[in-house]
Design a protein around this motif. Structure first.
Motif, mmCIF file in Angstrom:
data_model
loop_
_atom_site.group_PDB
_atom_site.id
_atom_site.type_symbol
_atom_site.label_atom_id
_atom_site.label_comp_id
_atom_site.label_asym_id
_atom_site.label_seq_id
_atom_site.Cartn_x
_atom_site.Cartn_y
_atom_site.Cartn_z
ATOM 1 N N TYR A 196 0.835 -0.986 0.096
ATOM 2 C CA TYR A 196 0.107 0.059 -0.025
ATOM 3 C C TYR A 196 0.640 1.270 -0.101
ATOM 4 O O TYR A 196 0.680 2.199 -0.565
ATOM 5 C CB TYR A 196 -0.786 -0.040 1.294
ATOM 6 N N ASN A 197 2.107 1.275 0.682
ATOM 7 C CA ASN A 197 2.672 2.361 0.827
ATOM 8 C C ASN A 197 3.744 2.765 -0.499
ATOM 9 O O ASN A 197 4.233 3.896 -0.534
ATOM 10 C CB ASN A 197 3.907 2.307 1.939
ATOM 11 N N LYS A 198 3.492 1.748 -1.393
ATOM 12 C CA LYS A 198 4.150 2.023 -2.597
ATOM 13 C C LYS A 198 3.256 2.560 -3.887
ATOM 14 O O LYS A 198 3.465 2.552 -4.890
ATOM 15 C CB LYS A 198 4.768 0.521 -3.156
ATOM 16 N N LYS A 199 1.785 2.954 -3.342
ATOM 17 C CA LYS A 199 0.699 3.327 -4.320
ATOM 18 C C LYS A 199 1.228 4.413 -4.990
ATOM 19 O O LYS A 199 0.749 4.543 -6.169
ATOM 20 C CB LYS A 199 -0.472 2.998 -3.524
ATOM 21 N N PRO A 201 4.072 6.680 -5.516
ATOM 22 C CA PRO A 201 5.171 7.595 -5.200
ATOM 23 C C PRO A 201 5.282 9.018 -5.619
ATOM 24 O O PRO A 201 4.201 9.388 -6.277
ATOM 25 C CB PRO A 201 6.096 6.469 -6.034
ATOM 26 N N GLN A 202 6.259 9.637 -5.406
ATOM 27 C CA GLN A 202 6.475 11.085 -5.636
ATOM 28 C C GLN A 202 6.118 11.364 -7.250
ATOM 29 O O GLN A 202 5.360 12.152 -7.459
ATOM 30 C CB GLN A 202 7.584 11.686 -5.072
ATOM 31 N N ARG A 203 6.523 10.475 -7.857
ATOM 32 C CA ARG A 203 6.642 10.703 -9.614
ATOM 33 C C ARG A 203 5.030 10.718 -9.705
ATOM 34 O O ARG A 203 4.651 11.370 -10.498
ATOM 35 C CB ARG A 203 7.477 9.663 -10.121
ATOM 36 N N SER A 204 4.439 9.642 -9.504
ATOM 37 C CA SER A 204 3.092 9.331 -9.668
ATOM 38 C C SER A 204 1.975 10.602 -9.237
ATOM 39 O O SER A 204 1.207 11.050 -9.879
ATOM 40 C CB SER A 204 2.370 8.148 -8.850
ATOM 41 N N LYS A 205 2.564 11.004 -7.800
ATOM 42 C CA LYS A 205 1.795 12.389 -7.620
ATOM 43 C C LYS A 205 1.716 13.614 -8.297
ATOM 44 O O LYS A 205 1.155 14.232 -8.689
ATOM 45 C CB LYS A 205 2.155 12.759 -5.936
ATOM 46 N N VAL A 206 3.054 13.927 -8.681
ATOM 47 C CA VAL A 206 3.374 14.891 -9.713
ATOM 48 C C VAL A 206 2.916 14.618 -11.099
ATOM 49 O O VAL A 206 1.970 15.811 -11.506
ATOM 50 C CB VAL A 206 4.876 15.098 -9.825
ATOM 51 N N ASN A 289 -2.110 -1.816 -12.858
ATOM 52 C CA ASN A 289 -0.831 -2.221 -13.300
ATOM 53 C C ASN A 289 0.028 -1.195 -13.909
ATOM 54 O O ASN A 289 0.487 -1.079 -15.023
ATOM 55 C CB ASN A 289 -0.889 -3.273 -14.360
ATOM 56 N N CYS A 290 0.110 -0.288 -13.007
ATOM 57 C CA CYS A 290 0.998 1.216 -13.216
ATOM 58 C C CYS A 290 2.430 0.893 -13.147
ATOM 59 O O CYS A 290 3.075 0.599 -12.232
ATOM 60 C CB CYS A 290 0.139 2.213 -12.335
ATOM 61 N N LYS A 291 2.838 1.538 -14.185
ATOM 62 C CA LYS A 291 4.446 1.559 -14.406
ATOM 63 C C LYS A 291 5.099 2.101 -13.297
ATOM 64 O O LYS A 291 6.068 1.915 -12.874
ATOM 65 C CB LYS A 291 4.675 1.957 -15.777
ATOM 66 N N TYR A 292 4.497 3.465 -12.666
ATOM 67 C CA TYR A 292 5.267 4.426 -11.971
ATOM 68 C C TYR A 292 5.251 3.818 -10.489
ATOM 69 O O TYR A 292 6.213 4.299 -9.610
ATOM 70 C CB TYR A 292 4.556 5.665 -11.861
ATOM 71 N N ASN A 293 4.474 2.784 -10.069
ATOM 72 C CA ASN A 293 4.473 2.104 -8.952
ATOM 73 C C ASN A 293 5.117 0.687 -8.737
ATOM 74 O O ASN A 293 4.792 -0.048 -7.961
ATOM 75 C CB ASN A 293 3.413 2.385 -8.079
ATOM 76 N N GLY A 294 5.593 0.548 -10.110
ATOM 77 C CA GLY A 294 6.091 -0.953 -10.105
ATOM 78 C C GLY A 294 5.189 -1.936 -10.570
ATOM 79 O O GLY A 294 5.471 -3.063 -10.609
#
Length: 427
Positions: A196-199, A201-206, A289-294
């Motif tokens: 859940y904590n990886k959902k 990341p900063q890149r995704s937020k931006v 299956n989002c690339k930005y959180n793996g």
């Protein structure tokens, strides 16, 4: 000849619907823009007949609770408070005053019902059970067993009970067991804090903030509600208010007040669509299956999928197994859909602008009452087992080969998905 003509017309309608873009669908039906607040629409397609000689004998299911009220009291109170304060200062237009009236009605109807199942939510599950029974009568014949489990949340429990009651009305001989316990939450509503904590990341937020900034939806709306531009600029959290109004507009379709009022009239068709696009991207970033959180968030449902496989393998050994029903939340249905890659929803993109072009539409995955049904078939006890998957009661595709689409061989499914599950390394 008349029957053939009707079949051709229905097939043409389905093809036309499938060819429509999300923008076109939402323009025709603004309620679709509600994302996870969409009231369950029911199936839209006819089912494909099973291969010759195969009969349904077992159903495995995971479903979301039905339509509910919003979970947070602030979602109701905050917009009322914001408009009430403006009204006291003489800052509302005539439309603003009427919107305040509507908001008070909505708030009062939902008082002390945070997150509770609505009447429509109960009816949705009664209807789902009715269709399941009518579509697959062989599964529910005689005194077969239905094993039902729910998460410990009351709206899920009541959704389960409404389905089970409907089954008993159809066949009083059914042997039903039902439970809602923390004992089963490890797969019914798995909590995985490291994942859940990886959902986001900063890149995704931006990326998400930039995506939303390209889709402004509140400035015109505010100018219709308030009569003073300075008041809007200095005293109103415009983005918050517009977001809450759209949320209430979306959820209104799940309550009895839908018959009397709407809030969709506050938004232009373009604003309705853009609000949906922002929600759609947010859900993709968080659960798909989002690339930005793996691309690992769908594995939050690894225990649920293993349970589905294990229970099915056990029930296949029984001559008359019946059904296994599970009742939970959209935050399970969506990642499970992506983990299974149903209808290509396991896709991965590194460009949020391409999401809609790739036909990744959240409202087709997890409306209120959303469900995934595995329907198992065989010719005789001990024989080859095939199955198909229904997403919201419509036949869905899987990422495995088959010689009998939309049906698949159970052993092929197990081989593919057990390897996929084994490939995930837990934190």
């Amino acid at each position: 000849m008349k029957k053939q003509l009707i079949t051709i017309i229905m097939a043409s309608m389905v093809l036309t619907m499938n060819a429509q873009t999300a923008r076109e669908e939402i323009a025709q039906n603004p309620c679709l823009s509600a994302s996870n607040y969409l009231a369950y629409p029911g199936p839209t397609k006819e089912l494909t007949k099973a291969p010759k000689g195969y009969k349904p004998f077992y159903i495995s299911h995971y479903g979301r609770h039905g339509s509910r009220y919003l979970i947070g009291t602030d979602d109701y109170n905050d917009p009322v408070d914001m408009l009430s304060e403006a009204d006291e200062k003489g800052k509302l237009t005539s439309l603003g005053k009427d919107v305040l009236r509507r908001l008070i009605l909505i708030r009062d109807e939902a008082e002390k019902r945070d997150g509770e199942l609505t009447l429509l939510g109960a009816q949705q599950h009664q209807q789902i059970a009715e269709r399941m029974y009518e579509r697959f009568p062989e599964v529910f014949k005689g005194d077969v067993c239905i094993d039902a489990k729910s998460t410990v949340v009351i709206r899920c429990i009541l959704s389960m009970e409404n389905e089970l009651h409907q089954f008993l009305l159809k066949n009083p001989k059914l042997r039903i067991s039902h439970d809602a316990s923390a004992h089963d939450m490890y797969y019914m509503n798995q909590q995985d804090k490291p994942l859940y904590n990886k959902k986001m990341p900063q890149r995704s937020k931006v990326l998400y903030e930039e995506f939303c900034d390209r889709r402004p939806t509140h400035e015109r709306l505010l100018s219709t509600l308030f009569n003073d531009p300075d008041y809007i600029h200095y005293d109103v959290d415009g983005e918050k208010l517009a977001g809450l109004l759209f949320k209430l507009a979306s959820n209104l379709q799940s309550t009895e007040l839908r018959k009397e009022i709407t809030l969709y009239d506050l938004f232009t068709p373009e604003e309705i669509y853009l609000n949906w696009e922002k929600n759609n991207a947010g859900w993709y970033l968080s659960y798909a299956n989002c690339k930005y959180n793996g691309g690992t968030q769908p594995f939050s449902q690894r225990n649920l999928l293993r349970n589905i496989i294990h229970q099915a393998d056990s029930c296949i050994q029984l001559e008359r197994p019946g059904a296994t029903l599970r009742f939970g939340h959209e935050t399970m249905v969506m990642p499970l859909t992506c983990l299974l890659d149903l209808n290509g929803y396991g896709q991965q993109t590194d460009d949020l602008e391409q999401l809609v072009q790739n036909r990744w539409c959240n409202y087709k995955i997890f409306p209120m009452g959303a469900n995934i049904q595995f329907i198992f078939y065989r010719k005789s006890f001990g024989g080859d087992v095939i199955f198909k998957v229904l997403l919201n009661e419509n036949e869905a595709t899987l990422p495995i080969s088959t010689d009998m689409a939309p049906y698949y061989h159970w052993n092929d499914f197990k081989d593919y998905f057990l390897k996929k599950l084994d490939s995930y390394k837990e934190e």
